[in-house]
Design a protein around this motif. Structure first.
Motif, PDB file in Angstrom:
ATOM      1  N   LYS A 138      22.960  44.235  -9.132  1.00 50.39           N
ATOM      2  CA  LYS A 138      23.639  44.190 -10.430  1.00 50.39           C
ATOM      3  C   LYS A 138      23.089  45.253 -11.379  1.00 50.39           C
ATOM      4  CE  LYS A 138      24.294  40.118 -12.336  1.00 50.39           C
ATOM      5  NZ  LYS A 138      24.024  38.697 -12.726  1.00 50.39           N
ATOM      6  N   LYS A 139      21.861  45.680 -11.145  1.00 50.14           N
ATOM      7  CA  LYS A 139      21.287  46.740 -11.979  1.00 50.14           C
ATOM      8  C   LYS A 139      21.960  48.083 -11.709  1.00 50.14           C
ATOM      9  CE  LYS A 139      16.949  46.347 -10.817  1.00 50.14           C
ATOM     10  NZ  LYS A 139      15.468  46.499 -10.831  1.00 50.14           N
TER      11      LYS A 139
ATOM     12  N   TYR B 250      16.017  46.392  -1.599  1.00 45.60           N
ATOM     13  CA  TYR B 250      15.104  45.308  -1.971  1.00 45.60           C
ATOM     14  C   TYR B 250      13.683  45.840  -2.160  1.00 45.60           C
ATOM     15  CZ  TYR B 250      14.052  40.241  -1.958  1.00 45.60           C
ATOM     16  OH  TYR B 250      13.706  38.950  -2.306  1.00 45.60           O
TER      17      TYR B 250
ATOM     18  N   HIS C  38      19.759  35.827  -3.532  1.00 39.83           N
ATOM     19  CA  HIS C  38      20.012  35.800  -4.976  1.00 39.83           C
ATOM     20  C   HIS C  38      19.216  36.898  -5.696  1.00 39.83           C
ATOM     21  CE1 HIS C  38      16.326  33.363  -4.704  1.00 39.83           C
ATOM     22  NE2 HIS C  38      16.114  33.685  -5.960  1.00 39.83           N
ATOM     23  N   ILE C  39      18.006  37.207  -5.187  1.00 43.62           N
ATOM     24  CA  ILE C  39      17.232  38.295  -5.773  1.00 43.62           C
ATOM     25  C   ILE C  39      17.873  39.636  -5.432  1.00 43.62           C
ATOM     26  CG2 ILE C  39      15.006  39.496  -5.741  1.00 43.62           C
ATOM     27  CD1 ILE C  39      13.645  36.831  -5.300  1.00 43.62           C
TER      28      ILE C  39
ATOM     29  N   ARG D 190      29.079  40.406  -3.658  1.00 43.59           N
ATOM     30  CA  ARG D 190      28.709  38.993  -3.569  1.00 43.59           C
ATOM     31  C   ARG D 190      29.190  38.393  -2.246  1.00 43.59           C
ATOM     32  NH1 ARG D 190      30.681  37.556  -7.958  1.00 43.59           N
ATOM     33  NH2 ARG D 190      28.828  37.295  -9.283  1.00 43.59           N
TER      34      ARG D 190
ATOM     35  N   LYS E  22       8.050  38.865  -8.039  1.00 40.73           N
ATOM     36  CA  LYS E  22       9.318  39.562  -8.266  1.00 40.73           C
ATOM     37  C   LYS E  22      10.276  39.478  -7.073  1.00 40.73           C
ATOM     38  CE  LYS E  22       8.005  41.031 -12.321  1.00 40.73           C
ATOM     39  NZ  LYS E  22       8.619  40.524 -13.558  1.00 40.73           N
TER      40      LYS E  22
ATOM     41  N   PHE F  22      21.015  40.222  -4.873  1.00 41.84           N
ATOM     42  CA  PHE F  22      22.221  40.391  -5.687  1.00 41.84           C
ATOM     43  C   PHE F  22      21.870  40.803  -7.121  1.00 41.84           C
ATOM     44  CE2 PHE F  22      25.723  38.665  -8.320  1.00 41.84           C
ATOM     45  CZ  PHE F  22      26.746  39.433  -7.795  1.00 41.84           C
ATOM     46  N   ASN F  23      20.831  40.211  -7.673  1.00 41.31           N
ATOM     47  CA  ASN F  23      20.408  40.573  -9.033  1.00 41.31           C
ATOM     48  C   ASN F  23      19.918  42.020  -9.101  1.00 41.31           C
ATOM     49  OD1 ASN F  23      21.035  38.108 -10.224  1.00 41.31           O
ATOM     50  ND2 ASN F  23      19.028  37.227  -9.767  1.00 41.31           N
TER      51      ASN F  23
END
Length: 366
Positions: free
Chosen positions: A161-162, A203, A154-155, A174, A251, A157-158
């Motif tokens: 998204k940036k 990451y 989930h991190i 996704r 983070k 993917f976020n």
């Protein structure tokens, strides 16, 4: 370079792009049964794959898992061949051209024209510059605990998204992240996927940016989850280590390995398979032990007439190529003198020629 990826998904969803991905995916593997089977009906298989993706019906196949023991024991999860083509397409058309250029220049893993040897060269150069500019210094050497197994999808993917505003590409991303062998706690990404090495870099690029842009530390180099920072004092090392631990935990929900520590530069730093000093570079003790063990095994198998000579020569060439990047001439000669399985002049010349050509084929997991 645009800040975000926009309106590129469908324009890259073409037969030509997928054929190119197929050619890359099958490289050096053309004799494998699943590839031969896929190519028996190649055009229809590619078209069906594209149509599935365009219709939003694509799902990744079932993973199969196997264990490897070198350089250390770990489980590898691999997808069916059709999915490996999709991963090739995704990385080459979206990740490499749009996201990789935004990485810092001192990140070296899984990137074109970089790698472990160049990472070691870069670190040694930085150590020499730091010594010349500041005198004696300290080394903060860290690695992330069980990195691949602790990446939070989930991190991840976020973070992506940036970079991505293309809705179709984001929806497909996704699928690649969440439609996999993730446990109930949604932790980890499969080690065997082509996308995984790039997702891992994306990451930890968050850490790179924090160290370079926020902490403003110039002398920093990372190779996958191993990284080194050069600092003037022990006090700085203590402070920076605490700040990094806090950032990783808050983070990225990661932790540093217990082996992470700081020490004076004169002790050298273990990085990318070498022990690196400002004046010279040595082979890691584990690499010496491994090659000696292998040579004894090869000699014994040769004595019993059951040695696969091609495999033995490949192994020797790989080790010699790796060791040629450090001060190891006498060690190389000693190891070669103990190889009774190199039973003719032609074989010995083959090894010497490959060493002189400096073939970078050895991958050392640090």
């Amino acid at each position: 370079m645009p800040k975000k990826i926009k309106n590129v998904f469908y324009e890259n969803l073409t037969f030509k792009k997928f054929m190119e991905a197929h050619q890359r995916s099958k490289k050096h593997k053309t004799s494998k049964a699943e590839i031969i089977k896929f190519e028996l009906n190649l055009e229809n298989n590619i078209i069906n794959l594209i149509n599935e993706i365009r219709a939003g019906k694509y799902k990744m196949g079932k993973y199969y898992t196997f264990k490897i023991f070198e350089p250390k024991e770990r489980y590898i999860q691999a997808l069916p061949y059709r999915d490996r083509i999709v991963h090739q397409w995704y990385v080459e058309e979206f990740i490499k051209p749009y996201i990789v250029p935004k990485f810092i220049n001192s990140s070296f893993a899984c990137l074109e024209n970089k790698g472990s040897h160049k990472a070691a060269d870069y670190l040694q150069k930085q150590m020499r510059i730091f010594k010349r500019n500041y005198g004696d210094f300290w080394i903060l050497k860290c690695d992330v605990r069980k990195f691949f197994y602790n990446i939070k999808p989930h991190i991840l993917f976020n973070i992506l998204k940036k970079y991505i505003s293309d809705k179709a590409l984001l929806d497909f991303t996704r699928i690649l992240i969440f439609n996999g062998p993730i446990n109930n706690n949604l932790i980890g990404i499969p080690i065997g996927n082509y996308t995984s090495q790039f997702f891992a870099n994306i990451y930890l690029n968050e850490l790179d940016q924090y160290i370079k842009r926020h902490l403003k530390l110039k002398y920093y180099v990372r190779y996958m989850d191993d990284f080194v920072i050069l600092l003037e004092t022990k006090k700085e090392c203590i402070l920076i280590k605490k700040l990094i631990e806090r950032f990783l935990n808050e983070k990225l929900e990661l932790e540093l390995n217990n082996k992470s520590r700081y020490y004076p530069y004169k002790m050298g730093v273990s990085f990318c398979g070498y022990r690196i000093f400002t004046t010279h570079r040595l082979l890691r003790t584990s690499s010496k032990k491994k090659i000696k063990k292998n040579v004894k095994l090869f000699n014994r198998l040769h004595h019993n007439n059951i040695l696969n000579i091609d495999f033995a020569m490949q192994s020797m060439n790989a080790w010699l190529a790796h060791s040629s990047h450090c001060n190891s001439y006498k060690l190389q000669q000693k190891i070669l003198s103990e190889c009774t399985f190199i039973w003719n002049e032609k074989s010995f010349k083959k090894i010497e020629d490959d060493t002189n050509n400096d073939i970078e084929v050895y991958s050392q997991d640090t």
